[in-house]
Design a protein around this motif. Structure first.
Motif: not given
Ligand code: ADP
Ligand code: MG
Lengths: 416, 227
Positions: B50-69
């Motif tokens: 689940t964590l890797l999928n979120l980092i790879g943007a294969l999925d979106k989190p239910t809550k929170g932010k994921i920033l790339f650069n």
């Protein structure tokens, strides 16, 4: 250009499940074949009818004496069209040519017979008659007992085989008087031989079974001096162009009504345009019926692609997830799956057209009505059905493709 | 070398199955720096994938932010997300996930169709296949290769668009130890050449290669240490 490379996957996928994809291709082959052998002959026959009517004459409006259409409740005309009626019609603006038609009787040749038709020189133009040899009858009477005639194709080619122009033939003319017949020996001088021409559908008189003479020569033969006492069988009028036929027809009806003729009692009027309209109208009804069958055929091929594309998408969930994970957009997934469906469809269509062409040509050997399906009709038929098949294939691949694009890659990758 | 490339802020991920909600990730906060080699360890079901999928943007989190650069991936549309997946991350799966109808060479080329990066040359495919030691298998189909070989093709595919981040979800889970070692050596060299590597595993032997270990347990980061 590089982005087109992704479609290589669609193409390579087609080779993967050969049996299943062959079934889809087969469904499309059958759709094209069935569509073309069901619709092709109908287009062919319609074309044949319209073409024959068009070739039957030059923008013709035919005024028939009495009402031949309702022979069941035949009411005798009280007022007959005659030579003087013709004089009134001649002066209407837009009349390009006009001919009387007087069926003087017939010549019997074994099982067949030929009508002895009295007319004038303009009949050649109105009836689109072509001379194989010689000349056409003139407008003035020769006042002689040797009557100049043009022979219809069957007459000189079959009944009087070997006859040539400038020859004199003696024939026995059968003339009907009420319920009795009279035989009259006539001497004819052949001045022209007519080329063969198609029979007009649904009109019994074969235009190739005629002997045409000047109407006044026939009156002379019968010792008729009061021309206006003789009812004509028809008057043929040519309009100067096809689009003015309706207008001229209305004017003629008006003039005839002013002269005291009752439409559909004393005379019946039909134009080439009416005939074409009538034929097209019947065929259009027929198409509405055939379209139901065509829709059923399309439904079967559409359903086959829908089901197979669904299975394909299901089976490749994980692959679709992989593609999404390496950067394929939703639209890429949609177009890739659509292309896959489209390629199957097009393979089927190409094979179907090829086989359809062969089958139609085989059927031509066994069914005469199939003869009307010439190459241009086959191409026309394909041009109608192929876009519909392609459109239905796209529409029915679209749903599975859309479903595929909606799957989140994370879920697709978990899918076993 | 201390630049942050990925940042997770208060990330939650919930899965709904019928009426039940499974919280697969709970309040994850994580900074990943350029050229780090991170191992995410934890028992099965702890939330690694689940964590890797979120980092790879294969999925979106239910809550929170994921920033790339510094750019929030959760706010991006399909086109932008796809571009990120194609150009900035290379994903390597436990089950290899090669396209069976394409040969090795074509599989490696695949991600280039989805990238708008300039300067790709087809020679690069052979160079990458040489790097993973499969140059002579370029025109074989995936199913003609062993598991270890397939995974090396997958690595070449992940590298073809020259992404900054490599994400590998139990890449050696289906491989024997010898093959696993070959794969790990490749990762190590890639890391030395500057790639950020994020690896999920429950095989503690693999952890040796990484310079940072994150221990996931029941959807939360239980502890982490840097070597
Ligand atoms: N698509 C999903 N739908 C429902 N539950 C899921 C889904 N993906 C993962 N989970 C659940 O989330 C939890 C974490 O799973 P996962 O991230 O695959 O763990 P790991 O990779 O560490 O084994 C597990 O309880 C799993 O059952
Ligand atoms: Mg997992």
């Amino acid at each position: 250009m590089n982005s087109l490379g992704k479609y290589k996957i669609s193409i390579s996928n087609i080779k993967r499940n050969k049996l299943r994809n062959s079934m889809v291709i087969l469904a499309f082959i059958l759709a094209v074949i069935l569509g073309s052998i069901i619709l092709g002959p109908v287009y062919g026959i319609q074309n044949y009818y319209v073409k024959t009517i068009n070739e039957a004459g030059f923008n013709v409006i035919a005024i028939f004496s009495g009402n031949i259409a309702s022979s069941n409740s035949y009411t005798l005309p009280t007022n007959f069209i005659n030579i003087s009626t013709m004089k009134y019609l001649e002066n209407i603006g837009g009349v390009y040519a006009i001919s009387p038609v007087f069926l003087a009787g017939y010549f019997s040749f074994g099982n067949s017979s030929a009508y002895f038709v009295g007319s004038n020189s303009q009949l050649k133009l109105i009836g689109s008659l072509e001379l194989y040899k010689g000349s056409f009858i003139k407008d003035n009477s020769t006042n002689s007992n040797l009557i100049n005639v043009d022979l219809g194709y069957n007459v000189w080619n079959k009944f009087l085989k070997g006859v040539d122009i400038n020859q004199t033939v003696s024939l026995s003319l059968i003339v009907q008087f009420g319920f009795s017949y009279k035989y009259l020996n006539v001497k004819l001088k052949v001045i022209g031989l007519l080329s063969e021409r198609p029979k007009i559908p649904s009109i019994n008189l074969d235009p190739n079974n005629v002997v045409i003479a000047n109407i006044f020569d026939i009156f002379y033969l019968f010792n008729i001096t009061n021309y206006n006492s003789i009812p004509l069988d028809a008057i043929f009028v040519s309009a100067s162009d096809f689009n003015s036929i309706d207008n001229l027809e209305n004017k003629i009806v008006q003039v005839l009504s002013d002269l005291g003729y009752k439409k559909n009692v004393d005379y019946m009027i039909v134009s080439q345009k009416d005939a074409i309209y009538y034929v097209n109208n019947i065929f259009n009804q027929f198409y509405r019926f055939l379209n139901i069958i065509w829709a059923a055929i399309l439904a079967i091929s559409s359903l086959s692609i829908l089901i197979v594309m669904f299975i394909t998408v299901r089976e490749r969930y994980r692959e679709i997830g992989t593609l999404r994970a390496i950067g394929a957009r939703k639209i890429d997934v949609v177009t890739m799956i659509l292309l896959e469906g489209l390629v199957l469809c097009i393979i089927g269509i190409i094979l179907g057209m090829f086989l359809g062409y062969i089958i139609i040509n085989l059927l031509k050997m066994y069914y005469t009505f199939m003869q009307t399906v010439d190459n241009s009709t086959i191409i026309y038929t394909f041009s109608i059905i192929v876009p519909e098949i392609i459109a239905s294939a796209i529409i029915f691949s679209l749903y599975p493709a859309y479903i595929a694009s909606k799957v989140p890659p994370s879920v697709a990758l978990r899918y076993e | 070398m201390n630049e942050v490339i990925i940042q997770l802020e208060n990330v939650y991920k919930a899965y709904k199955i019928g009426n039940d909600t499974i919280l697969a990730l709970k309040n994850i906060n994580l900074l990943i720096k350029k050229a780090e080699f991170i191992s995410i360890v934890g028992p099965s079901g702890s939330g690694k994938t689940t964590l890797l999928n979120l980092i790879g943007a294969l999925d979106k989190p239910t809550k929170g932010k994921i920033l790339f650069n510094g750019i929030d991936l959760t706010q991006q549309n399909d086109k932008e997300i796809s571009k990120y997946r194609a150009e900035n991350v290379g994903f390597i799966f436990q089950t290899f996930n090669l396209i069976p109808s394409l040969n090795v060479w074509e599989n490696v080329k695949l991600p280039t169709y989805f990238s708008s990066k300039k300067g790709f040359k087809e020679d690069k495919i052979m160079e990458l296949l040489e790097l993973v030691g499969l140059k002579e298998r370029a025109f074989h189909k995936p199913l003609q290769l062993s598991g270890g070989e397939q995974q090396r093709v997958a690595i070449a595919r992940a590298l073809v668009n020259d992404p900054q981040i490599l994400i590998a979800d139990e890449p050696t889970g289906n491989l024997d130890s010898k093959n696993a070692e070959i794969i790990l050596d490749i990762f190590k060299n890639l890391n030395l050449s500057g790639k950020t590597i994020i690896l999920a595993t429950h095989n503690l032997k693999l952890v040796e290669y990484s310079n940072r270990i994150i221990h996931l347990y029941d959807g939360v980061i239980k502890d982490e240490f840097v070597r």
